[in-house]
Design a protein around this motif. Structure first.
Motif, short mmCIF file in Angstrom:
data_model
loop_
_atom_site.label_atom_id
_atom_site.label_comp_id
_atom_site.label_asym_id
_atom_site.label_seq_id
_atom_site.Cartn_x
_atom_site.Cartn_y
_atom_site.Cartn_z
N VAL A 124 0.78 -1.29 0.00
CA VAL A 124 0.02 0.05 -0.05
C VAL A 124 0.88 1.25 0.14
CG1 VAL A 124 -1.60 1.14 1.41
CG2 VAL A 124 -1.95 -1.19 1.32
N GLU A 125 0.77 2.16 -0.96
CA GLU A 125 1.42 3.32 -1.15
C GLU A 125 0.67 4.39 -0.44
OE1 GLU A 125 3.79 5.69 -1.28
OE2 GLU A 125 4.70 4.62 -3.07
N TYR A 126 1.36 5.16 0.73
CA TYR A 126 0.64 6.05 1.34
C TYR A 126 1.13 7.46 1.07
CZ TYR A 126 -0.42 2.46 4.64
OH TYR A 126 -1.02 1.30 5.54
N LEU A 127 2.27 7.66 0.18
CA LEU A 127 2.41 9.01 -0.08
C LEU A 127 1.97 9.34 -1.54
CD1 LEU A 127 4.12 11.40 1.03
CD2 LEU A 127 5.89 10.87 -0.85
N TRP A 128 1.26 10.45 -1.89
CA TRP A 128 0.76 10.94 -3.04
C TRP A 128 1.91 10.81 -4.07
CZ3 TRP A 128 -3.03 11.51 -6.27
CH2 TRP A 128 -2.84 12.47 -7.12
N GLN A 129 1.49 10.22 -5.31
CA GLN A 129 2.52 9.98 -6.30
C GLN A 129 2.51 11.08 -7.37
OE1 GLN A 129 4.96 7.30 -6.33
NE2 GLN A 129 4.43 8.03 -4.17
N GLY A 130 2.12 12.17 -7.11
CA GLY A 130 2.20 13.31 -8.03
C GLY A 130 1.68 13.43 -9.28
N ASN A 131 0.51 12.71 -9.38
CA ASN A 131 -0.41 12.82 -10.78
C ASN A 131 -0.74 14.33 -11.07
OD1 ASN A 131 -2.16 12.80 -12.87
ND2 ASN A 131 -3.41 11.23 -11.87
N PRO A 132 0.05 14.79 -12.31
CA PRO A 132 -0.16 16.32 -12.73
C PRO A 132 -1.45 16.53 -13.00
CG PRO A 132 1.13 15.06 -14.57
CD PRO A 132 0.76 13.96 -13.12
N GLU A 133 -2.27 15.51 -13.19
CA GLU A 133 -3.90 16.26 -13.47
C GLU A 133 -4.33 16.80 -12.42
OE1 GLU A 133 -7.92 13.84 -14.60
OE2 GLU A 133 -6.34 12.50 -14.53
N TYR A 134 -3.73 16.57 -11.26
CA TYR A 134 -4.37 17.04 -9.88
C TYR A 134 -3.15 18.13 -9.30
CZ TYR A 134 -7.72 13.44 -10.51
OH TYR A 134 -8.69 12.50 -11.01
N TRP A 135 -2.19 17.40 -8.97
CA TRP A 135 -0.95 18.22 -8.42
C TRP A 135 0.24 17.50 -8.58
CZ3 TRP A 135 0.90 17.44 -2.97
CH2 TRP A 135 2.07 18.24 -2.71
N GLY A 136 1.15 17.92 -9.33
CA GLY A 136 2.26 17.31 -9.64
C GLY A 136 3.44 17.04 -8.49
N GLY A 137 3.15 17.77 -7.29
CA GLY A 137 3.98 17.69 -6.29
C GLY A 137 3.76 16.36 -5.44
N GLN A 138 4.66 16.25 -4.35
CA GLN A 138 4.51 14.87 -3.43
C GLN A 138 4.64 15.52 -2.04
OE1 GLN A 138 7.30 12.23 -5.87
NE2 GLN A 138 5.79 10.91 -4.94
N ALA A 139 5.90 15.92 -1.79
CA ALA A 139 6.15 16.38 -0.41
C ALA A 139 7.18 17.57 -0.26
CB ALA A 139 6.47 15.09 0.54
N PRO A 140 7.04 18.50 -1.10
CA PRO A 140 7.92 19.57 -0.82
C PRO A 140 8.34 20.18 0.51
CG PRO A 140 5.83 20.46 -1.74
CD PRO A 140 5.69 19.18 -1.75
#
Length: 295
Positions: free
Chosen positions: A28-44
């Motif tokens: 299970v992946e907990y951290l957002w993977q940066g889909n640019p359709e929504y938000w290209g960031g992850q954990a700046p």
């Protein structure tokens, strides 16, 4: 670059010195993977400001002079390359020092070191800020911006999730101005009223992010009503927690610990006068940390 134990695998990037993945042993992946359709960031990583300043410009008082700087939303380092160092089996660090480009807009010499430590199911992030100035005090803000997958599992909806605070909360939130990123901390509306949980839905973010600057809690958990997977977010030492997702229904929730806030309408453009500014003595060092624990 990664850390791994019997519970988690955690991955990182030298770009921004940031987290890029937190997976448990079930995959299970907990951290957002940066889909640019929504938000290209992850954990700046946010430094030396969190949020925005008026017109991306700010005034510094240094050595009897007033110096203008230009700093974009969330600061100067989140798109920079950091130097990587493996500290041990359970810890890595990423560091960056000021250069000519940063000094021209933030007139201080500094080092920012980010250390990630994995202990069982907990990832601890430590920001170490060092003022490399020999004589001048250095003002700064620092913060995190991690996004987390929500929902975590297929077949779930955003509305299946809720946040659970460690204290019963009653608080108001300041007015947001999404076009500029600024706040009006004197114009506030009720948000939490004698409650320990907050049901998630996209209407919460119909204006912009939610600025929680009056929380008693220093810990919040992201939980589902359909299973036991989730996480706890501990932000002791950070006075503010920002909640955010995108207007186009991004399948994530950002939990952001900030040492300070975007400029409020009543504030001047002087950096040192901003609320909650951290002042670091010449050659001084200070640490700030938060923790992500997978449940």
């Amino acid at each position: 670059m990664f850390l791994e134990n019997e519970y988690l695998r955690v991955e990182f990037s030298t770009l921004g010195g940031a987290l890029t993945s937190i997976k448990d042993k079930d995959g299970v992946e907990y951290l957002w993977q940066g889909n640019p359709e929504y938000w290209g960031g992850q954990a700046p990583v946010l430094f030396p400001i969190c949020g925005s300043v008026r017109n991306d410009k700010v005034m510094f008082k240094k050595a009897g002079k007033e110096i203008w700087g230009q700093i974009p939303r969330h600061g100067l380092v989140r798109k920079s390359e950091f130097t990587y160092e493996k500290l041990g089996e359970d810890s890595v660090s990423f560091s960056i020092k000021s250069d000519e480009a940063t000094y021209n807009n933030f007139p201080y010499h500094f080092e920012l070191k980010i250390t990630y430590t994995l202990t069982e199911k907990t990832v601890r992030t430590t920001y170490q800020v060092t003022n490399l100035e020999q004589e001048s005090e250095m003002p700064y803000f620092v913060g995190g911006h991690p996004g987390f997958n929500c929902p975590l599992m297929e077949g779930e909806s955003y509305e299946d999730y809720y946040l659970e605070f460690d204290e019963v909360e009653t608080c108001t939130i300041p007015k947001q101005f999404p076009d500029t990123g600024l706040l009006d901390c004197l114009d506030r509306k009720p948000f939490l009223v004698n409650q320990k949980t907050l049901d998630l839905n996209y209407d919460l973010f119909s204006v912009d992010a939610i600025t929680l600057d009056q929380l008693q809690s220093r810990s919040v958990a992201l939980k589902s009503r359909k299973h036991d997977k989730g996480l706890r977010f501990d932000f002791e030492g950070f006075p503010n927690l920002i909640l955010w997702s995108t207007l186009n229904k991004g399948p994530f929730i950002a939990l952001e610990p900030w040492s300070g806030l975007s400029t409020s309408l009543e504030e001047s453009d002087f950096f040192e006068d901003k609320k909650n500014v951290s002042l670091l003595t010449a050659c001084g060092t200070r640490q700030h940390h938060f923790e992500i624990t997978i449940l």
